[in-house]
Design a protein around this motif. Structure first.
Motif, PDB file in Angstrom:
ATOM      1  N   LEU A   1       0.842  -1.206   0.000  1.00  0.00           N
ATOM      2  CA  LEU A   1       0.000   0.000   0.000  1.00  0.00           C
ATOM      3  C   LEU A   1       0.878   1.257   0.000  1.00  0.00           C
ATOM      4  N   PRO A   2       0.336   2.348  -0.528  1.00  0.00           N
ATOM      5  CA  PRO A   2       1.166   3.560  -0.650  1.00  0.00           C
ATOM      6  C   PRO A   2       1.430   4.203   0.711  1.00  0.00           C
ATOM      7  N   SER A   3       2.559   4.856   0.801  1.00  0.00           N
ATOM      8  CA  SER A   3       2.876   5.628   2.010  1.00  0.00           C
ATOM      9  C   SER A   3       3.399   6.976   1.523  1.00  0.00           C
ATOM     10  N   SER A   4       2.467   7.794   1.083  1.00  0.00           N
ATOM     11  CA  SER A   4       2.896   9.049   0.462  1.00  0.00           C
ATOM     12  C   SER A   4       2.210  10.269   1.064  1.00  0.00           C
ATOM     13  N   ASP A   5       1.705  10.116   2.282  1.00  0.00           N
ATOM     14  CA  ASP A   5       1.087  11.274   2.949  1.00  0.00           C
ATOM     15  C   ASP A   5       2.085  11.954   3.891  1.00  0.00           C
ATOM     16  N   PHE A   6       1.808  13.219   4.113  1.00  0.00           N
ATOM     17  CA  PHE A   6       2.625  14.048   5.004  1.00  0.00           C
ATOM     18  C   PHE A   6       1.726  14.442   6.183  1.00  0.00           C
ATOM     19  N   TYR A   7       2.083  13.974   7.381  1.00  0.00           N
ATOM     20  CA  TYR A   7       1.271  14.278   8.568  1.00  0.00           C
ATOM     21  C   TYR A   7       2.013  15.256   9.482  1.00  0.00           C
ATOM     22  N   PHE A   8       1.257  16.224   9.961  1.00  0.00           N
ATOM     23  CA  PHE A   8       1.838  17.122  10.972  1.00  0.00           C
ATOM     24  C   PHE A   8       0.803  17.348  12.075  1.00  0.00           C
ATOM     25  N   ARG A   9       1.169  18.137  13.071  1.00  0.00           N
ATOM     26  CA  ARG A   9       0.351  18.201  14.284  1.00  0.00           C
ATOM     27  C   ARG A   9      -0.800  19.193  14.148  1.00  0.00           C
ATOM     28  N   TYR A  10      -1.976  18.741  14.583  1.00  0.00           N
ATOM     29  CA  TYR A  10      -3.174  19.584  14.543  1.00  0.00           C
ATOM     30  C   TYR A  10      -3.008  20.801  15.439  1.00  0.00           C
TER      31      TYR A  10
END
Lengths: 239, 379
Positions: free
Chosen positions: B178-187
């Motif tokens: 599965l893809p792993s192409s997201d960028f997560y940062f803090r809400y």
């Protein structure tokens, strides 16, 4: 009725009351009418006659390439009319060799591969097939031309390849339709000499259609057809 | 195998025609492969979806926010194990064509809902310790050559200005396909810095205790906020992501339609080519029959020839697609999952063989029915 001189069970070819009609619209063309014929093993018979007399049709029927309108054909005791298309194909592969005027080699296959074609239908191993092909090509004197394509061969050589293909399965019967018709006289003589040798030395039964009286002279006997009827038998060497 | 040399010799007879026919198959299978890759890419979200997750969005539209206050109210509903939320940030890295999803997440709950996201505990703790921290998917990190410690600026499109982030971790999916192409940062960083929209979230993700009870929970959530200013629309994650992909049209239907037209055309062209090829060889086929080849044998030769052409063409086409996909997503992030699955190679190859069989069968039957004497009369 002519030529019923074969001794009973010894006949390799037995033709009885053979009729062949073609239909062109409402017109009925009688190509063969009431033909009877016996051929002994090892015999070399030439069929002569004018164009349209039914020579090639007779050869096609004896070879199981065409179906008669009436009558029966026995080859080595097997009645061709009773064989299915599949059985007939298998029968041809095993017992009959064909030689045509225009050689009918497959142009994209080498001499070796052309000669090998009938052997592909057998259960022989590759090694055995090679041996058989080499033997057949040696008999016709073309050992050195195995890898040549038909376009790289002279007419005489191509016909020799066709003969090698016809004898490679060691058939009992060779059917030749104008085998020298497309060759010059000298080359044709070589082919006739080879056919004669196959009959005399190897015991092959040869039925040959020809227009050429010189070619027919090589045969043991000559049969004439006229308008679909076997009209006379003639001893060779009369010409 | 002892007939292979005959089949190959026939193919070499008209090399240019054979090459063109093989090329037709290669082109058709290339198209089939490419459409399959696109289909896979467009529907990859559905593969990502967890069976035990529900998505809650604003009933009006996905782009409309929901109040942060819904978090606790959703959590109170029976059968819910955990709730988290996200906000679409829409930042641009260097150039708009460098698209990738960048999303603000709730660090306190996110990992409990998305337990299939794998990240080293040390990296996660670093992320929690840095207000400007971000964790990026492995595919994304590879795409831009990012590594832990890099400082990444994103140009805000919803909330203007340049937002700076520090990469504190690199995550991947438990299922590595599965893809792993997201960028997560803090809400909390977003909430603190954004000039408007405070106190809202983009969508909620609900993890249910029992997936079979999902339908009841969906009704319960939407019922709770009915007639409020922010009504909700809840769906399973799979339905939501599939619907999201279909917003640009029914991709699968388009692919099937295009593929069908291409294959029917291919069938007509190849069938005609094989018919011509067989007609040219009438005399030779008659010779083979004279020599003792059976009707079925002649049919077999013609069909094998057609199968060989289609098989070679099909493999070339599929190999080209595979090579093409090895270069990665050519759209700059729109098709995040960009690969040709092995099963698609198998299906494509079988389709090619089926086409080859059908294209060769009718000329083969004609060859089978050929009467030797009639054929000799023609030559």
């Amino acid at each position: 009725m002519v030529r019923l001189d074969c001794r009973g069970e010894d006949c390799i070819v037995k033709v009885r009351d053979l009729d062949k009609k073609y239909y062109r619209g409402n017109e009925v063309i009688d190509v063969l009418r009431g033909t009877n014929l016996d051929v002994s093993p090892g015999e070399f018979i030439a069929f002569m006659g004018p164009s349209g007399s039914g020579k090639t049709t007779l050869l096609n029927l004896v070879g199981g390439l065409d179906e008669p309108t009436a009558g029966t054909i026995f080859i080595g005791g097997e009645e061709l009319n009773k064989l299915s298309r599949r059985e007939l194909a298998r029968f041809r592969a095993r017992y009959i060799g064909f030689i045509f005027q225009l050689y009918n080699l497959i142009p994209v296959l080498t001499a070796y591969q052309n000669v090998q074609l009938p052997l592909l239908l057998t259960s022989l191993s590759k090694k055995e097939r090679i041996k058989h092909v080499e033997t057949a090509l040696a008999i016709v004197g073309l050992t050195g031309r195995m890898k040549h394509f038909p376009s790289q061969l002279s007419g005489g050589e191509a016909q020799r390849v066709a003969i090698a293909r016809a004898i490679v399965t060691d058939p009992v019967l060779l059917l030749c339709d104008e085998p020298t018709g497309d060759l010059d006289r000298e080359t044709g003589d070589g082919i006739l000499e080879l056919l004669g040798r196959l009959s005399k030395e190897f015991g092959k039964t040869v039925l040959m259609v020809t227009h050429d009286a010189r070619a027919a002279a090589v045969a043991d006997s000559i049969l004439h057809l006229d308008k679909g009827i076997l009209v006379e038998a003639q001893e060779p060497g009369v010409f | 195998m002892k007939y292979l040399h005959i089949i190959l010799a026939n193919l070499k007879r008209k090399k240019f025609r054979t090459i063109l026919t093989i090329g037709s198959f290669a082109a058709a299978l290339f198209l089939f492969g490419l459409l399959t890759v696109i289909d896979k890419a467009m529907n990859s979200g559905a593969d990502f979806a967890g069976a035990d997750r529900l998505l809650v969005i604003n009933k009006v539209s996905l782009i409309m926010p929901l109040p942060y206050a819904y978090l606790e109210r959703i959590r109170q509903i029976e059968g819910i194990e955990e709730v988290t939320f996200s906000v679409w940030f829409g930042g641009v890295y260097q150039d708009p064509k460098n698209f990738f999803p960048n999303i603000a997440i709730d660090t306190g709950t996110y990992r409990r809902v998305y337990s299939d996201i794998v990240i080293a505990d040390g990296q996660w703790n670093d992320f929690l310790a840095d207000r400007q921290g971000a964790i990026v998917g492995q595919d994304l990190a590879k795409r831009f050559g990012w590594k832990i410690g890099d400082r990444i600026p994103l140009e805000g499109t919803i909330w203007p200005g340049v937002w700076e982030f520090n990469i504190r971790g690199i995550w991947e999916m438990e299922d590595k396909s599965l893809p792993s192409s997201d960028f997560y940062f803090r809400y909390d960083y977003l909430e603190e810095q954004r000039p408007w929209g405070k106190g809202t979230v983009g969508w909620y993700i609900v993890k249910v205790t029992d997936p079979s009870a999902g339908a009841g929970i969906v009704s319960a959530i939407d019922g709770r906020f009915e007639n409020s200013p922010y009504e909700t629309k809840t769906d399973t994650e799979k339905v939501f992501l599939t619907g999201f992909a279909n917003q640009i049209g029914n991709i699968r239907l388009i692919i099937i339609s295009v593929g069908a037209v291409v294959f029917i055309t291919l069938l007509l062209v190849t069938g005609n080519t094989m018919a011509i090829s067989v007609r040219e060889r009438t005399g030779e086929l008659a010779v083979l029959k004279t020599l003792g080849f059976s009707d079925a044998g002649v049919l077999g030769l013609v069909v094998s020839e057609s199968l060989l052409i289609s098989g070679i063409g099909g493999l070339i086409g599929l190999a080209l697609v595979k090579l093409f996909t090895l270069g990665g997503d050519p759209t700059g992030g729109f098709l995040q999952v960009f690969y040709l699955p092995p099963e698609a190679i198998g299906v494509g190859f079988l389709i090619a063989l089926l086409m080859g069989f059908v294209a060769g069968f009718i000329p083969g039957v004609n060859a089978m029915r050929l009467r030797i004497v009639t054929a000799f009369r023609r030559i």
